[in-house]
Design a protein around this motif. Structure first.
Motif, PDB file in Angstrom:
ATOM      1  N   PHE A 282       0.841  -1.205   0.000  1.00  0.00           N
ATOM      2  CA  PHE A 282       0.000   0.000   0.000  1.00  0.00           C
ATOM      3  C   PHE A 282       0.872   1.249   0.000  1.00  0.00           C
ATOM      4  CE2 PHE A 282      -2.469   3.242   2.425  1.00  0.00           C
ATOM      5  CZ  PHE A 282      -3.454   3.466   1.470  1.00  0.00           C
ATOM      6  N   LEU A 283       1.932   1.232   0.794  1.00  0.00           N
ATOM      7  CA  LEU A 283       2.865   2.355   0.843  1.00  0.00           C
ATOM      8  C   LEU A 283       3.483   2.609  -0.528  1.00  0.00           C
ATOM      9  CD1 LEU A 283       4.638   4.432   2.420  1.00  0.00           C
ATOM     10  CD2 LEU A 283       6.245   2.541   2.815  1.00  0.00           C
ATOM     11  N   GLY A 284       3.999   1.550  -1.151  1.00  0.00           N
ATOM     12  CA  GLY A 284       4.613   1.689  -2.466  1.00  0.00           C
ATOM     13  C   GLY A 284       3.631   2.206  -3.500  1.00  0.00           C
ATOM     14  N   PHE A 285       2.403   1.701  -3.467  1.00  0.00           N
ATOM     15  CA  PHE A 285       1.379   2.143  -4.404  1.00  0.00           C
ATOM     16  C   PHE A 285       1.089   3.632  -4.259  1.00  0.00           C
ATOM     17  CE2 PHE A 285      -3.234   3.049  -4.733  1.00  0.00           C
ATOM     18  CZ  PHE A 285      -3.364   2.969  -6.107  1.00  0.00           C
ATOM     19  N   VAL A 286       0.919   4.091  -3.028  1.00  0.00           N
ATOM     20  CA  VAL A 286       0.592   5.497  -2.794  1.00  0.00           C
ATOM     21  C   VAL A 286       1.739   6.407  -3.214  1.00  0.00           C
ATOM     22  CG1 VAL A 286       0.149   7.223  -1.001  1.00  0.00           C
ATOM     23  CG2 VAL A 286      -1.068   5.044  -0.967  1.00  0.00           C
ATOM     24  N   LYS A 345      11.810   7.950   6.631  1.00  0.00           N
ATOM     25  CA  LYS A 345      10.453   8.374   6.963  1.00  0.00           C
ATOM     26  C   LYS A 345      10.337   9.883   7.078  1.00  0.00           C
ATOM     27  CE  LYS A 345       7.634   6.299   9.631  1.00  0.00           C
ATOM     28  NZ  LYS A 345       6.898   5.625  10.714  1.00  0.00           N
ATOM     29  N   LYS A 346      11.252  10.489   7.821  1.00  0.00           N
ATOM     30  CA  LYS A 346      11.176  11.934   8.024  1.00  0.00           C
ATOM     31  C   LYS A 346      11.358  12.691   6.723  1.00  0.00           C
ATOM     32  CE  LYS A 346      12.765  11.845  12.838  1.00  0.00           C
ATOM     33  NZ  LYS A 346      13.850  12.247  13.774  1.00  0.00           N
ATOM     34  N   MET A 347      12.353  12.303   5.930  1.00  0.00           N
ATOM     35  CA  MET A 347      12.651  13.047   4.713  1.00  0.00           C
ATOM     36  C   MET A 347      11.595  12.838   3.637  1.00  0.00           C
ATOM     37  SD  MET A 347      15.137  15.020   5.112  1.00  0.00           S
ATOM     38  CE  MET A 347      15.222  15.508   3.386  1.00  0.00           C
ATOM     39  N   ILE A 348      11.089  11.628   3.492  1.00  0.00           N
ATOM     40  CA  ILE A 348      10.042  11.385   2.489  1.00  0.00           C
ATOM     41  C   ILE A 348       8.779  12.145   2.871  1.00  0.00           C
ATOM     42  CG2 ILE A 348       8.557   9.641   1.429  1.00  0.00           C
ATOM     43  CD1 ILE A 348      10.882   7.664   1.711  1.00  0.00           C
ATOM     44  N   THR A 349       8.432  12.113   4.146  1.00  0.00           N
ATOM     45  CA  THR A 349       7.244  12.839   4.615  1.00  0.00           C
ATOM     46  C   THR A 349       7.380  14.338   4.345  1.00  0.00           C
ATOM     47  OG1 THR A 349       6.825  11.214   6.361  1.00  0.00           O
ATOM     48  CG2 THR A 349       5.821  13.381   6.623  1.00  0.00           C
ATOM     49  N   VAL A 350       8.533  14.902   4.678  1.00  0.00           N
ATOM     50  CA  VAL A 350       8.745  16.340   4.505  1.00  0.00           C
ATOM     51  C   VAL A 350       8.750  16.737   3.040  1.00  0.00           C
ATOM     52  CG1 VAL A 350      10.443  18.188   4.775  1.00  0.00           C
ATOM     53  CG2 VAL A 350       9.939  16.686   6.692  1.00  0.00           C
ATOM     54  N   THR A 351       9.462  15.985   2.201  1.00  0.00           N
ATOM     55  CA  THR A 351       9.559  16.375   0.781  1.00  0.00           C
ATOM     56  C   THR A 351       8.224  16.224   0.058  1.00  0.00           C
ATOM     57  OG1 THR A 351      10.438  14.150   0.275  1.00  0.00           O
ATOM     58  CG2 THR A 351      12.033  15.935   0.568  1.00  0.00           C
ATOM     59  N   TYR A 352       7.492  15.158   0.329  1.00  0.00           N
ATOM     60  CA  TYR A 352       6.168  14.999  -0.284  1.00  0.00           C
ATOM     61  C   TYR A 352       5.228  16.113   0.159  1.00  0.00           C
ATOM     62  CZ  TYR A 352       6.266  10.564  -2.841  1.00  0.00           C
ATOM     63  OH  TYR A 352       6.484   9.581  -3.778  1.00  0.00           O
ATOM     64  N   ALA A 450      -1.535  18.590  -5.908  1.00  0.00           N
ATOM     65  CA  ALA A 450      -0.974  18.975  -4.618  1.00  0.00           C
ATOM     66  C   ALA A 450      -1.559  18.135  -3.492  1.00  0.00           C
ATOM     67  CB  ALA A 450      -1.243  20.457  -4.357  1.00  0.00           C
ATOM     68  N   ALA A 451      -2.867  17.908  -3.528  1.00  0.00           N
ATOM     69  CA  ALA A 451      -3.526  17.118  -2.492  1.00  0.00           C
ATOM     70  C   ALA A 451      -3.017  15.679  -2.479  1.00  0.00           C
ATOM     71  CB  ALA A 451      -5.044  17.149  -2.710  1.00  0.00           C
ATOM     72  N   LEU A 452      -2.749  15.140  -3.643  1.00  0.00           N
ATOM     73  CA  LEU A 452      -2.233  13.769  -3.718  1.00  0.00           C
ATOM     74  C   LEU A 452      -0.856  13.667  -3.065  1.00  0.00           C
ATOM     75  CD1 LEU A 452      -3.322  12.668  -7.306  1.00  0.00           C
ATOM     76  CD2 LEU A 452      -4.123  11.731  -5.126  1.00  0.00           C
ATOM     77  N   MET A 453       0.004  14.650  -3.303  1.00  0.00           N
ATOM     78  CA  MET A 453       1.336  14.622  -2.681  1.00  0.00           C
ATOM     79  C   MET A 453       1.239  14.724  -1.162  1.00  0.00           C
ATOM     80  SD  MET A 453       3.782  14.098  -4.833  1.00  0.00           S
ATOM     81  CE  MET A 453       5.340  14.805  -4.265  1.00  0.00           C
ATOM     82  N   ILE A 454       0.348  15.558  -0.681  1.00  0.00           N
ATOM     83  CA  ILE A 454       0.176  15.686   0.772  1.00  0.00           C
ATOM     84  C   ILE A 454      -0.363  14.379   1.346  1.00  0.00           C
ATOM     85  CG2 ILE A 454      -1.116  16.898   2.569  1.00  0.00           C
ATOM     86  CD1 ILE A 454      -0.986  19.398   0.735  1.00  0.00           C
ATOM     87  N   PHE A 455      -1.254  13.723   0.629  1.00  0.00           N
ATOM     88  CA  PHE A 455      -1.751  12.415   1.054  1.00  0.00           C
ATOM     89  C   PHE A 455      -0.605  11.406   1.123  1.00  0.00           C
ATOM     90  CE2 PHE A 455      -3.505   8.208  -0.242  1.00  0.00           C
ATOM     91  CZ  PHE A 455      -4.273   7.972   0.896  1.00  0.00           C
ATOM     92  N   GLY A 456       0.304  11.443   0.144  1.00  0.00           N
ATOM     93  CA  GLY A 456       1.471  10.563   0.172  1.00  0.00           C
ATOM     94  C   GLY A 456       2.326  10.811   1.398  1.00  0.00           C
ATOM     95  N   ALA A 457       2.472  12.074   1.791  1.00  0.00           N
ATOM     96  CA  ALA A 457       3.245  12.406   2.989  1.00  0.00           C
ATOM     97  C   ALA A 457       2.610  11.804   4.241  1.00  0.00           C
ATOM     98  CB  ALA A 457       3.354  13.926   3.128  1.00  0.00           C
ATOM     99  N   VAL A 458       1.299  11.872   4.313  1.00  0.00           N
ATOM    100  CA  VAL A 458       0.583  11.324   5.475  1.00  0.00           C
ATOM    101  C   VAL A 458       0.782   9.811   5.570  1.00  0.00           C
ATOM    102  CG1 VAL A 458      -1.705  10.938   6.472  1.00  0.00           C
ATOM    103  CG2 VAL A 458      -1.121  13.174   5.505  1.00  0.00           C
ATOM    104  N   ILE A 459       0.678   9.126   4.445  1.00  0.00           N
ATOM    105  CA  ILE A 459       0.830   7.667   4.438  1.00  0.00           C
ATOM    106  C   ILE A 459       2.256   7.275   4.810  1.00  0.00           C
ATOM    107  CG2 ILE A 459       0.736   5.595   3.009  1.00  0.00           C
ATOM    108  CD1 ILE A 459      -1.986   6.798   3.800  1.00  0.00           C
ATOM    109  N   GLU A 460       3.249   8.008   4.313  1.00  0.00           N
ATOM    110  CA  GLU A 460       4.641   7.717   4.660  1.00  0.00           C
ATOM    111  C   GLU A 460       4.864   7.896   6.157  1.00  0.00           C
ATOM    112  OE1 GLU A 460       8.633   6.817   4.724  1.00  0.00           O
ATOM    113  OE2 GLU A 460       7.235   6.503   3.050  1.00  0.00           O
ATOM    114  N   ALA A 461       4.316   8.967   6.728  1.00  0.00           N
ATOM    115  CA  ALA A 461       4.465   9.198   8.167  1.00  0.00           C
ATOM    116  C   ALA A 461       3.813   8.090   8.976  1.00  0.00           C
ATOM    117  CB  ALA A 461       3.852  10.552   8.535  1.00  0.00           C
ATOM    118  N   TRP A 462       2.787   7.485   8.418  1.00  0.00           N
ATOM    119  CA  TRP A 462       2.038   6.434   9.118  1.00  0.00           C
ATOM    120  C   TRP A 462       2.739   5.080   9.050  1.00  0.00           C
ATOM    121  CZ3 TRP A 462      -2.543   3.539   6.590  1.00  0.00           C
ATOM    122  CH2 TRP A 462      -3.068   2.612   7.486  1.00  0.00           C
ATOM    123  N   ILE A 463       3.086   4.628   7.841  1.00  0.00           N
ATOM    124  CA  ILE A 463       3.592   3.253   7.691  1.00  0.00           C
ATOM    125  C   ILE A 463       4.928   3.189   6.950  1.00  0.00           C
ATOM    126  CG2 ILE A 463       1.330   2.148   7.823  1.00  0.00           C
ATOM    127  CD1 ILE A 463       1.281   2.034   4.778  1.00  0.00           C
TER     128      ILE A 463
END
Length: 484
Positions: A282-286, A345-352, A450-463
């Motif tokens: 799921f993470l990879g897909f998002v 996790k931190k860097m992917i979340t921040v950049t997304y 833009a909303a999709l990228m922010i959603f990706g950041a949320v998922i990365e921070a989660w899992i």
């Protein structure tokens, strides 16, 4: 070595403990060269979007320009799935040459297109080669590069695409200038030059060995040991260190226990991706979907936006692509080491998240009518300085978090799913929006990206998976090591 034999191998540990050397630079140059040429070729195609609408070329509509980009991406999806499976089954190196041959063939034929349908087909063939390259190259990078620097190297190699983009943008200033080269000829030369330069890739790749990790799994551990020993000898010799007499069973090295196999059954692949590692799937897909939509919606219609809304002459589009490409190059180059130090996790979340926020802000400024062609380009340059590192980290993630036996196929699957869902439709959709001339509709499209990228950041921070400085076998144990 017989199939199904249980062995202990120090190959992964020995590869991870190697000091950085000229051998690693050879890998970086050899594999990065493909992305440079891909960036060159795709940028030329993007810059040609406006030129190809002229009657003395192919006379395409803006919608068909977007559709040709969709064909390219569709070919990339099919090529990724086909060649990704082949990479895991037959080896990384063997597929290197097949995929680059398909890529060069398609690029060369693009120069001889005579209408939309021939152009779209040749772009699809080109995309098939590039899709296969993603799987073969990203799996090889991770399996050959030491764990402590794997993140930055992977990001820099994937980011080298934009070196080619900068070269392509510069080339368009000459090739698309009607004062130097006739319009009907310049766009054909652009593809022909890209194909000719692609022969360099084949030359460099002769020196890259098969992945010792792949050989180990496929019952060829003796061959894997010889490759690693030769690399160690070269590195130690070049650094003036005696390599002989080294014990690889010492306490600082840990063996990998596996049961050799010739291939991985489809049922096991299915179970690993959809059941055993479903959260990672799921993470990879998002991550792949969101970055694909974000990038492809903007980049493949970049020239159309400049021409339609800012009245930039088609022959000058390349000069606006140069700073955009520069931002994409510098992002992974300057931020890459943080993915190994601060962590994935931190860097992917921040950049997304930051890329999404900046695009939303820029979209609002565009809608308000306060941007010029120059300030719009500056805004995109800043956005993609961040987004380039984010997008490269998506490929890094899916190549790290799945077992060795299915690494290339996993990259291919999530690249394909993400691109189909987020990338194939994006150029077509945005090409249609730009064709309507509606600033409001385009603003809404930017907000969606833009909303999709922010959603990706949320998922990365989660899992998200903290894979920094960890052996691939520790991040995801090989399927063949179960029960051992």
């Amino acid at each position: 070595m017989a199939n199904g034999e249980t062995i202990e191998s120090y190959v992964p540990a020995r590869l991870d403990r190697l000091p950085w050397s000229s051998w690693h630079w050879l890998i970086v140059v050899s594999l990065g060269a493909t992305w440079i040429l891909d960036g060159l070729e795709v940028t030329l195609a993007g810059a040609l979007g406006g030129i190809l609408t002229l009657p003395q070329t192919l006379g395409l509509t803006p919608t068909r320009v977007g559709a040709s980009a969709t064909c390219y991406l569709t070919g990339a999806v099919l090529g990724a799935l086909l060649f990704g499976y082949g990479t895991d089954r037959f080896g990384r190196k063997k597929l290197f040459f097949i995929t680059v041959a398909v890529y060069l063939f398609g690029t060369a034929l693009s120069a001889f297109s005579w209408n939309f349908w021939s152009y779209a087909f040749f772009r699809a063939v080109t995309g098939a080669g590039i899709g296969g390259e993603y799987a073969a190259i990203n799996s090889a990078i991770d399996e050959l590069i030491p764990a402590r620097v794997r993140g930055r190297v992977d990001l820099i190699i994937n980011g080298s695409y934009w070196v080619g983009a900068a070269l392509g943008a510069a080339a368009t200033l000459v090739l698309l200038d009607p004062r130097r080269i006739p319009i009907w000829l310049g766009w054909r030369l652009a593809f022909g030059i890209g194909a000719t330069l692609g022969l360099i890739v084949i030359f460099f790749r002769r020196w890259i060995p098969e992945s010792p990790r792949w050989l180990m799994i496929h019952g060829r551990n003796d061959e894997a040991e010889r490759i690693v020993a030769e690399v160690e000898r070269k590195i130690m010799t070049s650094q003036g260190i005696a390599a002989s007499g080294r014990s690889y069973s010492s306490s600082d090295l840990f063996p990998t226990r596996i049961r050799t196999r010739t291939h991985t059954p489809w049922q096991e692949i299915w179970n690993a991706i959809l059941h055993e590692h479903r959260r990672r799937s799921f993470l990879g897909f998002v991550l792949m979907l969101t970055q694909a939509f974000f990038y492809n919606s903007i980049f493949f219609t970049y020239a159309l936006v400049l021409m339609r809304f800012y009245r930039v002459p088609e022959q000058n589009v390349g000069s606006y692509l140069l700073p955009f490409a520069l931002g994409n190059v510098l992002g992974p180059l300057l931020l890459g080491h943080l993915f190994d130090t601060i962590g994935r996790k931190k860097m992917i979340t921040v950049t997304y998240g930051l890329a999404g926020i900046l695009l939303a802000l820029t979209g609002w400024l565009f809608h308000a009518g306060v941007l010029t062609a120059q300030t719009q380009t500056l805004a995109w340059t800043i956005i993609f300085f961040i987004a380039s590192a984010a997008a490269s980290s998506a490929y890094l993630t899916v190549s790290e978090i799945f077992p060795l036996e299915i690494r290339a196929l996993a990259i291919a699957i999530f690249y394909a799913i993400g691109t189909l869902a987020g990338g194939v439709g994006a150029p077509l959709l945005f090409g249609w929006i730009i064709g309507t001339g509606s600033i409001t509709a385009l603003f809404v499209g930017y907000l969606v990206a833009a909303a999709l990228m922010i959603f990706g950041a949320v998922i990365e921070a989660w899992i998200g998976v903290p894979a920094e400085r960890r052996s691939l076998e520790h991040v995801a144990a090989p399927l063949s090591s179960k029960g051992l």
